[in-house]
Design an enzyme around this catalytic site. Structure first.
Site, mmCIF file in Angstrom:
data_model
loop_
_atom_site.group_PDB
_atom_site.id
_atom_site.type_symbol
_atom_site.label_atom_id
_atom_site.label_comp_id
_atom_site.label_asym_id
_atom_site.label_seq_id
_atom_site.Cartn_x
_atom_site.Cartn_y
_atom_site.Cartn_z
ATOM 1 N N GLY A 157 0.835 -1.210 0.000
ATOM 2 C CA GLY A 157 0.000 0.000 0.000
ATOM 3 C C GLY A 157 0.864 1.253 0.000
ATOM 4 N N TYR A 194 6.860 13.528 20.328
ATOM 5 C CA TYR A 194 7.854 14.070 19.383
ATOM 6 C C TYR A 194 8.435 15.368 19.951
ATOM 7 C CZ TYR A 194 5.091 11.381 15.870
ATOM 8 O OH TYR A 194 4.382 10.439 15.182
ATOM 9 N N GLU A 241 -2.064 11.347 29.267
ATOM 10 C CA GLU A 241 -3.107 12.347 29.060
ATOM 11 C C GLU A 241 -4.341 11.912 29.827
ATOM 12 O OE1 GLU A 241 -3.035 12.058 24.810
ATOM 13 O OE2 GLU A 241 -4.694 10.660 24.741
ATOM 14 N N HIS A 254 -8.075 11.749 20.750
ATOM 15 C CA HIS A 254 -7.861 10.323 20.985
ATOM 16 C C HIS A 254 -9.130 9.701 21.559
ATOM 17 C CE1 HIS A 254 -3.242 10.838 21.405
ATOM 18 N NE2 HIS A 254 -3.579 10.532 20.177
#
Lengths: 391, 289
Positions: B18, B158, B208, B247
């Site tokens: 893909g 990140y 979180e 999320h």
């Protein structure tokens, strides 16, 4: 996402679970006739716990009281949520039980909980007494049915059949609608052995909506009640209003970083308007998402400055910067000061693209802390100018 | 097993033909990952940079692969893990965001029964810097070092990783557990591994609001006697109750999943909890590790 009680009860009734008769109001009652002879109970429809303690639940003794109570409840802000709808139901009574099915993420299964002691403080009750029941089961109809049988064996003979029937219906609903939580508290026990759901706490999985037309229908019909979920369903990315009076509009990607940025802005005394996870990886060369966000921010009453924050792991920032410029050209009426913090893949070319369009008034800043400081500074400049203009 | 992965571990990519699969197989190989092939549909006349097998079973028999990364859409993730489990793989990383929670429950059960370590879903993957990367953690945030990182969020990690690298620090292992409520590896599952991992001298948890994974980790870490310096950053102080914040797992309901509960549990277990990126990075850099 947590459904409003009234919509949770729509699902309950569809599954054959009894609820009190009621009506939903989004404005003054007009000539509406409440079911039964009263008394009733009016409940603010907000997706947060503790609304009773926050004044969002009021008894309605006579129909004549209804307009005043609706007026008091509609628009009431509870834990940051505006009450846009009120559910008025016949007052139910009887011993209060508790029944719930929930995804137990830590245990990796479905937890079935029953307690003969429901009510306001059930979450803080350490145990549910000797007749209580709590088991983690695999996500499997047969295992859940068997557990329902064991659970029903805990209750008195007159209630056993009613509880078992109710629990089976809740299991069928939980499985067919792929729910994360279906909780009934209080669950009223009736003298004839049947049960009535006094409340409904139903959490749906937004990732199932493609396969769940009924849930899509609830969100679509109630788009005014579920603005955040409706935005996600119709646009396929997340934009959640955090503070309708917020002055900083956010154009950001990544859920964790976007939440963190909001926390950092608030810690510095700024007021972010929104959470945004635009998923730059899915933009595929189209500025459509940016245009949509600009339109939402333009409609937000108090947004004065826009802060863009993208940490590009894979996304090519030069492509994003070009889309940003294109989107601004397509919306000549949207000219709020923009602070753009782009860092990572393609950063240097992205900066060149932005610098080549000085008329757009974009401040480019790769450092996040400096970008936040710049946002605060722009806000002060705009506020000063507005104050002068007002004089 | 996760901590034993290195540049020699043979890895396959499910969905290697893909768009995502082709791109990231090449990028991972460039990083140093020993990509030995993958699975996917090959259209006639199409050439691929890596050997393509009909399914995981065939790929494992041909290559001896021990780990797989599934770069397939959310609706195909359950099937991909089923195949990985049947093939006898030891580790599978699934990156797709949007896997239905009921699917995730099935995936978890299948992986457990097969002794397969499932990392994901909704994760940028994992990395042992300088050795192996399964996923797309950005190189600017990675450097070999001594901080063991685990994170629910990609982008936030990140940002933290980049700040650590800027301060001359690096990571001993970096595992993105993902932002979904029901997942494979949870924070608590990594506590003993990081405690025993010689290369890890400090642990960083990037959490979180939503769920109770941070609280679970705190319990286990506390029981282990807080064996290494541990730091945490929890996002979502301003999150709105009842609404998922990007999320699927970031959902606060009453006290469940709230920031306060997480901070309290972690602090009790000896973890230093921070609420801004800079104070966290400065604190980690201040202590020699």
């Amino acid at each position: 996402m947590l459904l409003l009680e009234a919509d949770g009860k729509v699902l309950f009734r569809e599954a054959g679970i009894a609820t009190p008769r009621g009506m939903r109001f989004r404005d003054a009652p007009g000539g509406a006739v409440l079911p039964g002879v009263g008394p009733w109970i009016a409940k603010a429809q907000v997706p947060v716990g503790g609304r009773g303690k926050a004044g969002g639940v009021r008894p309605v003794a006579t129909a004549a009281e209804l307009p005043t109570i609706l007026q008091a409840l509609l628009g009431l802000r509870i834990k940051g949520c505006d009450t846009r709808e009120v559910l008025v139901e016949e007052m139910s009574g009887g011993p209060e039980h508790y029944l719930a099915l929930m995804v137990d993420a830590a245990a990796g299964g479905v937890r079935l909980i029953y307690s003969p002691h429901g009510g306001m403080d059930v979450e803080s009750q350490a145990a549910h007494g000797e007749r209580g029941f709590s088991e983690v089961l695999p996500l499997d109809a047969e295992a859940l049915e068997a557990a329902a049988g064991r659970m029903a064996d805990r209750v008195a003979g007159t209630q056993r059949a009613g509880l078992l029937d109710l629990c089976r219906r809740l299991i069928a609903l939980f499985l067919s609608r792929q729910l994360m939580l279906a909780e009934i508290n209080p669950l009223f026990a009736q003298p004839d052995g049947r049960f009535v759901a006094g409340d409904a706490k139903v959490v749906i999985d937004m990732n199932t909506l493609a396969a769940q037309p009924v849930l899509r229908g609830i969100l679509s019909d109630g788009r005014a009640l579920y603005p955040d979920a409706w935005r996600k369903l119709s646009q396929d990315f997340d934009f959640v209003e955090i503070d309708p009076a917020g002055q900083v509009g956010l154009v950001t990607t990544g859920a964790g970083l976007s939440m963190m940025l909001i926390d950092e802005l608030v810690a510095q005394g700024l007021t972010p308007n929104n959470f945004c996870d635009m998923r730059t990886g899915q933009m595929r060369g189209s500025p459509a998402r940016l245009l949509q966000i600009f339109d939402w921010l333009a409609a937000a009453r108090d947004v004065r400055v826009v802060l863009v924050n993208i940490f590009a792991g894979i996304t090519d920032l030069s492509e994003f910067a070009q889309l940003l410029v294109d989107a601004l050209r397509e919306r000549p009426g949207f000219r709020l000061p923009l602070v753009v913090r782009l860092v990572g893949n393609g950063e240097a070319v992205a900066r060149d693209i932005i610098v080549a369009h000085p008329d757009l008034g974009i401040a480019f800043e790769p450092d996040l802390e400096r970008a936040i400081a710049l946002t605060a500074e722009r806000l002060r400049t705009v506020s000063r100018k507005e104050a002068l203009d007002a004089v | 097993m996760l901590f034993e992965l290195d540049g020699r571990s043979p890895v396959i990519v499910q969905g290697i033909t893909g768009r995502m699969g082709q791109k990231h197989a090449t990028l991972m190989q460039r990083y140093g990952t020993h990509i030995v092939g993958g699975t996917g549909r090959v259209r006639s006349g199409e050439a691929h940079a890596f050997p393509v097998y009909a399914d995981c079973g065939e790929a494992v028999r041909a290559t001896g692969a021990v780990a797989s990364i599934a770069l397939v859409p959310p609706q195909n993730t359950l099937e991909a893990v089923r195949e990985a489990a049947a093939a006898g793989l030891r580790v599978v990383v699934t990156v797709a965001e949007g896997v239905p929670v009921h699917d995730a429950l099935h995936i978890r059960a299948i992986a457990r029964a097969a002794g397969l370590i499932w990392v994901g879903a909704s994760t940028p993957g994992l990395c042992i810097p300088g050795e192996i990367k399964l996923g797309f953690l950005p190189d600017v945030s990675l450097a070999p070092g001594a901080v063991g990182v685990m994170s629910k969020s990609g982008t936030l990690s990140y940002e933290v990783g980049r700040r650590l690298v800027a301060r001359g620090l690096g990571q001993s292992a970096w595992i993105g557990v993902g932002g979904d409520p029901v997942k494979g590896v949870r924070f608590a599952d990594l506590a003993a591994g990081f405690a025993a991992h010689a290369a890890t001298r400090a642990v960083l948890l990037i959490g979180e609001i939503g769920g109770d994974e941070e609280e679970e980790f705190a319990d286990v870490w506390g029981r282990l006697g807080a064996p290494k310096p541990a730091y945490a950053l929890i996002a979502g102080a301003q999150a709105k109750e009842g609404v998922t914040m990007g999320h699927a797992g970031a959902l606060v309901l009453g006290e469940r999943g709230s920031l306060g509960s997480k901070q309290k549990s972690l602090r009790r277990a000896g973890v230093q909890v921070f609420d801004t990126l800079e104070t966290l990075a400065d604190a980690i850099a201040r202590v020699p590790i």
